[in-house]
Design an enzyme around this catalytic site. Structure first.
Site, mmCIF file in Angstrom:
data_model
loop_
_atom_site.group_PDB
_atom_site.id
_atom_site.type_symbol
_atom_site.label_atom_id
_atom_site.label_comp_id
_atom_site.label_asym_id
_atom_site.label_seq_id
_atom_site.Cartn_x
_atom_site.Cartn_y
_atom_site.Cartn_z
ATOM 1 N N THR A 28 0.818 -1.217 0.000
ATOM 2 C CA THR A 28 0.000 0.000 0.000
ATOM 3 C C THR A 28 0.853 1.270 0.000
ATOM 4 O O THR A 28 0.364 2.340 0.351
ATOM 5 C CB THR A 28 -0.960 0.002 1.218
ATOM 6 O OG1 THR A 28 -0.174 -0.017 2.423
ATOM 7 C CG2 THR A 28 -1.905 -1.178 1.193
ATOM 8 N N PHE B 261 0.006 8.571 -6.607
ATOM 9 C CA PHE B 261 1.165 8.814 -5.738
ATOM 10 C C PHE B 261 2.104 7.610 -5.618
ATOM 11 O O PHE B 261 3.315 7.729 -5.850
ATOM 12 C CB PHE B 261 0.687 9.262 -4.344
ATOM 13 C CG PHE B 261 1.803 9.458 -3.366
ATOM 14 C CD1 PHE B 261 2.575 10.615 -3.384
ATOM 15 C CD2 PHE B 261 2.104 8.480 -2.425
ATOM 16 C CE1 PHE B 261 3.626 10.795 -2.485
ATOM 17 C CE2 PHE B 261 3.146 8.655 -1.522
ATOM 18 C CZ PHE B 261 3.914 9.813 -1.565
ATOM 19 N N ASN B 262 1.597 6.442 -5.218
ATOM 20 C CA ASN B 262 2.497 5.312 -4.924
ATOM 21 C C ASN B 262 3.338 4.917 -6.136
ATOM 22 O O ASN B 262 4.513 4.564 -5.995
ATOM 23 C CB ASN B 262 1.694 4.086 -4.456
ATOM 24 C CG ASN B 262 1.111 4.268 -3.074
ATOM 25 O OD1 ASN B 262 1.598 5.074 -2.287
ATOM 26 N ND2 ASN B 262 0.049 3.523 -2.778
ATOM 27 N N ASP C 162 -6.076 2.490 1.009
ATOM 28 C CA ASP C 162 -5.288 1.288 1.302
ATOM 29 C C ASP C 162 -6.100 0.121 1.863
ATOM 30 O O ASP C 162 -5.812 -1.046 1.534
ATOM 31 C CB ASP C 162 -4.116 1.647 2.215
ATOM 32 C CG ASP C 162 -3.125 2.584 1.536
ATOM 33 O OD1 ASP C 162 -3.140 2.643 0.290
ATOM 34 O OD2 ASP C 162 -2.350 3.245 2.238
HETATM 35 C C1 BDR Z 1 -1.957 6.443 -1.913
HETATM 36 O O1 BDR Z 1 -1.006 7.457 -1.616
HETATM 37 C C2 BDR Z 1 -0.838 7.582 -0.239
HETATM 38 O O2 BDR Z 1 -0.819 8.926 0.154
HETATM 39 C C3 BDR Z 1 -1.937 6.801 0.421
HETATM 40 O O3 BDR Z 1 -1.469 6.212 1.620
HETATM 41 C C4 BDR Z 1 -2.298 5.763 -0.605
HETATM 42 O O4 BDR Z 1 -1.512 4.602 -0.466
HETATM 43 C C5 BDR Z 1 -3.122 7.085 -2.635
HETATM 44 O O5 BDR Z 1 -2.700 7.682 -3.825
HETATM 45 CA CA CA Z 2 -0.145 4.205 1.499
#
Ligand code: BDR
Ligand code: CA
Length: 311
Positions: free
Chosen positions: A126, A167-168, A242
């Site tokens: 996550t 983001f991830n 997540d």
């Molecule tokens: C993801 O980015 C993080 O800020 C959160 O925890 C989530 O895993 C969402 O884009």
């Molecule tokens: Ca995350």
């Protein structure tokens, strides 16, 4: 009931990671074998401390927590303080963790936990995929040994840090490319589905009303997350991204998924970190599944029950 599904949660807490950890620890359909941490929402020092803090409030003294990568494979780290605050877990009064990490590196823990029981352990990731990519590069047999991998990350539609990227994946696209290209089944719970998992004020109130220290803590996390999502993303209710990845392992019937072929854009000037998704007819031998929709009320029922079960 069938045996609980064994998972390692690789995460970067982070508010929604913290909720994912509570779901993984409290849902009877999941056996949480360990937690590994990675740099993402904040530095790995902070995400690791936050994992230990959540474990402390949740009373998880027997679950191993192992720290991992402090930066992406090739790029400098970009954090998400605007969403998760300077600590990575702003909102509740600070917790002094009494749970400690185990020695070693997250990538070695992943390799050992998965290869010790071939076909049994699922990786739920996550955060940025740095630890998982490092593990695959060190031990390519990981891909065959894992039961599957479910990630929160990406989107077949619009991104959240750029129009193209979530983001991830955007933090470490090279790691994501390693993970999506490996010969295992990757299920991608992207923004397309996690944005449907918005936490209403009623759902948040139900969690706070559990009344235990953990329930109150989770409610405070959701309150802070709500405020930053309103300010930064103009979303009234914050999406609990997540927990979707954990919930999919606990009960795949909560989700609609489609077979797809996903490749990661690593070079685009404007599209770096994009999860370029081609849907395929099932049976065409694709190795990727992509989340399309979620039964939101059932998801929040499971999350609330898990937090209550942890006492
Ligand atoms: C993801 O980015 C993080 O800020 C959160 O925890 C989530 O895993 C969402 O884009
Ligand atoms: Ca995350």
């Amino acid at each position: 009931m069938t045996d609980p599904r064994r998972i390692v949660l690789d995460c970067d807490p982070g508010h929604d990671d913290a909720l994912a950890l509570m779901l993984a620890a409290g849902d009877p359909r999941i056996d949480l074998v360990g937690v590994t941490t990675v740099a993402g929402n904040q530095t790995v020092e902070k995400t690791t401390r936050n994992a230990c803090a959540v474990a402390t409030v949740a009373g998880l003294f027997a679950v191993p927590i192992v720290r991992g990568a402090d930066r992406p494979l090739l790029r400098p780290l970009r954090t998400a303080a605007e969403i998760h605050g300077e600590s990575g877990l702003d909102g509740p009064p600070p917790v002094v963790p009494t749970v400690r990490t185990r020695p070693g590196h997250a990538c070695d823990f992943l390799i050992e936990a998965v290869t010790a029981s071939p076909g049994e352990v699922t990786i739920v990731a996550t955060g940025p995929l740095t630890n998982v990519a490092l593990a695959l590069m060190k031990e390519p047999a990981l891909a065959e040994a894992a039961r599957e991998i479910v990630i929160m990350g990406g989107a077949y539609g619009r991104g959240n840090v750029t129009p193209a990227a979530e983001f991830n994946i955007s933090v470490d696209p090279e790691a994501a490319a390693v993970v999506f290209d490996a010969p295992w089944r990757v299920t991608m719970m992207g923004l397309d589905v996690t944005h449907q998992a918005a936490c209403s004020e009623e759902a948040q109130a139900r969690i706070s009303a559990i009344g235990t220290p953990l329930g109150v803590f989770a409610g405070q996390l959701l309150e802070f997350f709500r405020s930053t999502y309103r300010r930064e993303q103009a979303m009234g209710d914050p999406p609990v991204h997540d927990p979707c990845a954990v919930a999919y392992v606990a009960d795949p019937t909560l989700f609609e998924t489609r077979a797809a072929h996903v490749v990661i854009e690593t070079r685009g000037t404007y599209t770096s970190g994009m999860t370029v998704t081609a849907f395929v007819a099932s049976g065409e031998g694709s190795r990727h599944d992509v989340g399309i929709s979620v039964r939101r009320d059932a998801l929040f029922d499971a999350l609330t029950a898990a937090i209550a079960a942890l006492g």
